[in-house]
Design a protein around this motif. Structure first.
Motif, PDB file in Angstrom:
ATOM      1  N   ALA A  85       0.863  -1.241  -0.100  1.00 29.00           N
ATOM      2  CA  ALA A  85       0.144   0.083  -0.079  1.00 29.00           C
ATOM      3  C   ALA A  85       0.737   1.072  -0.026  1.00 29.00           C
ATOM      4  CB  ALA A  85      -0.959  -0.096   1.044  1.00 29.00           C
ATOM      5  N   SER A 195      -7.921   4.307  -2.834  1.00 30.14           N
ATOM      6  CA  SER A 195      -8.237   2.890  -2.233  1.00 30.14           C
ATOM      7  C   SER A 195      -9.745   2.953  -1.579  1.00 30.14           C
ATOM      8  CB  SER A 195      -7.392   2.602  -1.129  1.00 30.14           C
ATOM      9  OG  SER A 195      -7.749   1.473  -0.448  1.00 30.14           O
ATOM     10  N   ASN A 295      -5.638   0.222   4.599  1.00 32.14           N
ATOM     11  CA  ASN A 295      -4.689  -0.797   4.385  1.00 32.14           C
ATOM     12  C   ASN A 295      -3.751  -0.763   5.460  1.00 32.14           C
ATOM     13  OD1 ASN A 295      -5.308  -1.172   1.399  1.00 32.14           O
ATOM     14  ND2 ASN A 295      -5.147   0.962   1.304  1.00 32.14           N
ATOM     15  N   THR A 365      -8.137  -3.502   4.294  1.00 26.53           N
ATOM     16  CA  THR A 365      -7.186  -3.747   3.109  1.00 26.53           C
ATOM     17  C   THR A 365      -7.929  -4.098   1.941  1.00 26.53           C
ATOM     18  OG1 THR A 365      -5.849  -5.139   4.895  1.00 26.53           O
ATOM     19  CG2 THR A 365      -5.689  -5.550   2.426  1.00 26.53           C
TER      20      THR A 365
END
Lengths: 380, 284
Positions: A85, A195, A295, A365
């Motif tokens: 990440a 993300s 993450n 995640t």
């Protein structure tokens, strides 16, 4: 916070028009197709660096290019690896010339939304300014461009692929290869590192089975009044350092979490003074920006100095209300640090509850993010 | 505010002179700076002994500084700021970069271009007896480090992105125990933003007044033996009370006060102009 930015949108637009830079008509918000994850608001972008596909593509090439270091040994990606990440797995990084960098390399997911950059610096308010630090800082040297800057620029100018990329990204510049264009392109690429496809995101969008029962129990603890994690790790990216396009500036917040207390007077190891370095107020020793938690299971080790190896260790730290360093040069009882935030105080979790909390953190995640070809090394 | 007015006033100077017609004639003056170790010239590629409290050995690595508002003062107190040659490289407006490293020896960050003087015009007088100048950039100009600025503000060695500004003085040397022993003077402890302005815990503004200075015959000595007289260049920081060999204008760095006293500054406050000891700056 969301209300604030909506209300201020009109005012912000008027201000943007009034600022009168080179270009009297700033690009409309729709000029760039963000491909934002569902529910993500549009990030803030400096008026002099509007987003474009060409800049993002150039920035991606630069991000992964070891020629963008003085001695040609490291790139941004050396300390920001996609599979982690965009963190590096080390306690603290080592720069291109061997200098030890004092603070842990943070992940880069959703950095576009942070109010400030790096662990405690309040003046790095844009990704463009932040990029200057690893590129040009000499003490410690990270990428080490300063002593060989002209040589580095020439390397890029000599590469046919870069000639095309720079010309496409900065068509109005007579000499497009330079300091400003480098940082603008790097910043543009980083703003695309979004993300939003973690199990937690799917859960928020109504997919109730996206979280395991353990993760759901952990979520209750995270947002509950026993663990109190959410007071600082708030908002969509689980940090209170957050802003979006046209949002009004919020007061910057930095917190001491009781990691150190040297000599009992609140100080931290001297290479990591926290906000004190900038404000010179004794009460700001050891205050750091709240890291976003997306993450987080991929970005170990933890804390500004990488001094806690695992998520379980971080939870133990907060359950103890701080850390008592009992030996070594930095000894002192961090639990009694006078600058410690009052919400960092002891609480108890059963072993199962602690495991549940870890399960929730693991639900942040986003495996699509770390495999997304748009963010991968274009030179491979 | 006063700095703004002052710089504005000397912008007016050329036009005032034009209006006066042939009152007094202008002359080009060159104010020369001489980096030294005591009486010896300081240069790249030479080792210097007997430095600081441990009488250590040093090699020069990097030495640059910004000076501004370079002013000649007559015997009667009349002040004449130099109107600097706008040479596109070293001087712009009222600001000049000094660069004492030529890229040889340990001076790896240097390039062949060196500059040890400030050149500008002032009314011709034969009784200039003092020199005044300031170090670095004024607060209102120090924090514009967003888009790249023209020379002499384009030297990457002088960018101080971490503090949102520029270094005013950068002097790095190598000692036997410290690969680099730093001295960086600049505004430090800064918070703020370009939009809202900045405030700094220490603006570290320094005004140097040197009496007994005739621009035709004298030079400004920058004596680093004096600057290092109170510090131990061989002291390796313990990482507990000190994390850095030398000083980067930090509030909690024990070596900073030992450097700052030569500039009339205190490390923890925004020190105003004070009488400077003739340790680092003197007239030759």
């Amino acid at each position: 916070m969301f209300h604030a930015w909506k209300v201020s949108a009109v005012l912000g637009a008027l201000l943007a028009v009034g600022c009168g830079g080179k270009d009297p008509t700033p690009p409309a918000a729709s000029a760039y197709a963000w491909k934002l994850p569902a529910g993500f608001p549009e990030p803030v972008v400096p008026g002099d660096n509007p987003m474009s596909e060409a800049k993002v593509e150039l920035g991606r090439h630069l991000f992964y290019d070891i020629r963008l270091s003085g001695n040609g040994t490291q790139s941004c990606a050396s300390c920001h690896e996609q599979q982690r990440a965009f963190s590096d797995g080390r306690v603290t990084p080592v720069g291109a010339t061997g200098d030890r960098v004092p603070r842990n390399a943070p992940g880069l997911a959703n950095v576009a939304y942070l109010s400030t950059y790096t662990w405690a610096n309040p003046v790095l308010e844009t990704l463009e300014k932040q990029a200057l630090v690893p590129l040009f800082n000499e003490h410690p040297t990270e990428l080490g461009l300063t002593p060989r800057f002209e040589e580095v620029l020439q390397r890029l100018r000599d590469d046919a692929r870069y000639q095309e990329l720079f010309r496409a990204a900065f068509p109005e510049e007579a000499e497009p290869v330079g300091r400003d264009t480098l940082v603008k392109a790097l910043a543009s690429f980083q703003r695309t590192l979004l993300s939003g496809e973690a199990p937690y995101d799917r859960y928020l969008r109504g997919e109730t089975s996206a979280l395991s029962p353990a993760a759901k129990r952990g979520m209750e603890l995270f947002f509950g009044e026993r663990a109190e994690c959410y007071h600082c790790h708030s908002g969509p990216h689980l940090t209170n350092s957050f802003r979006v396009r046209d949002s009004t500036p919020e007061e910057l917040q930095f917190f001491n979490t009781g990691l150190y207390n040297m000599n009992g007077n609140g100080t931290y190891p001297p290479d990591n003074p926290g906000l004190f370095e900038f404000t010179r107020k004794e009460g700001d020793w050891g205050r750091f920006r709240v890291p976003p938690l997306r993450n987080v299971a991929l970005t170990a080790p933890y804390m500004h100095d990488g001094s806690i190896a695992t998520l379980e260790g971080v939870i133990d730290h907060y359950m103890a209300g701080g850390r008592n360093v009992t030996e070594g040069p930095f000894s002192g009882d961090g639990r009694a640090n006078p600058n410690k935030d009052p919400l960092v105080r002891p609480f108890t979790l059963s072993p199962d509850e602690r495991a549940d909390l870890v399960a929730f953190l693991e639900s942040l995640t986003d495996t699509e993010f770390i495999q997304d070809p748009r963010f991968s090394n274009p030179w491979e | 505010m006063s700095a703004v007015l002052k710089s504005a006033s000397w912008w007016l100077l050329p036009s005032l002179l034009l209006m006066q017609g042939c009152g007094e004639s202008e002359k080009t003056y060159t104010v020369r700076f001489s980096p030294q170790v005591r009486e010896q010239a300081l240069a790249c590629g030479t080792s210097y002994t007997d430095i600081g409290t441990s009488r250590g050995v040093i090699d020069l690595v990097d030495f640059r500084a910004y000076v501004r508002d370079v002013t000649l003062v007559r015997a009667n107190g009349e002040r004449h700021p130099l109107a600097l040659d706008q040479d596109g490289t070293w001087q712009r407006d009222n600001l000049a970069l000094l660069d004492f490293v030529d890229g040889t020896g340990e001076c790896v960050a240097g390039n062949p271009g060196v500059r040890a003087e400030v050149v500008g015009t002032a009314p011709e007088h034969d009784d200039y007896t003092a020199l005044e100048f300031k170090l670095g950039l004024p607060p209102e100009r120090n924090h514009l480090n967003g888009p790249i600025e023209p020379a002499p503000l384009n030297a990457p060695q002088m960018w101080w992105s971490w503090q949102g500004g520029f270094k005013f003085v950068k002097l790095d040397v190598r000692s036997r125990t410290n690969e680099l022993f730093y001295f960086h003077l600049g505004a430090a402890g800064c918070t703020g933003s370009v939009a809202e302005g900045y405030t700094c815990g220490a603006d570290n503004q320094v005004t140097v007044l040197l009496n007994g200075f005739n621009p035709d015959t004298n030079q400004v000595v920058l004596d680093i033996a004096g600057l290092y007289s109170g510090v131990d260049v061989e002291r390796v920081p313990d990482g507990v009370t000190d994390s850095m060999p030398g000083c980067m204008s930090g509030a909690n760095d024990p070596e900073c006060p030992l450097f700052f006293e030569h500039f009339g500054l205190t490390a923890s406050t925004s020190g105003g102009p004070q009488t400077l000891p003739a340790t680092f700056f003197r007239v030759r």
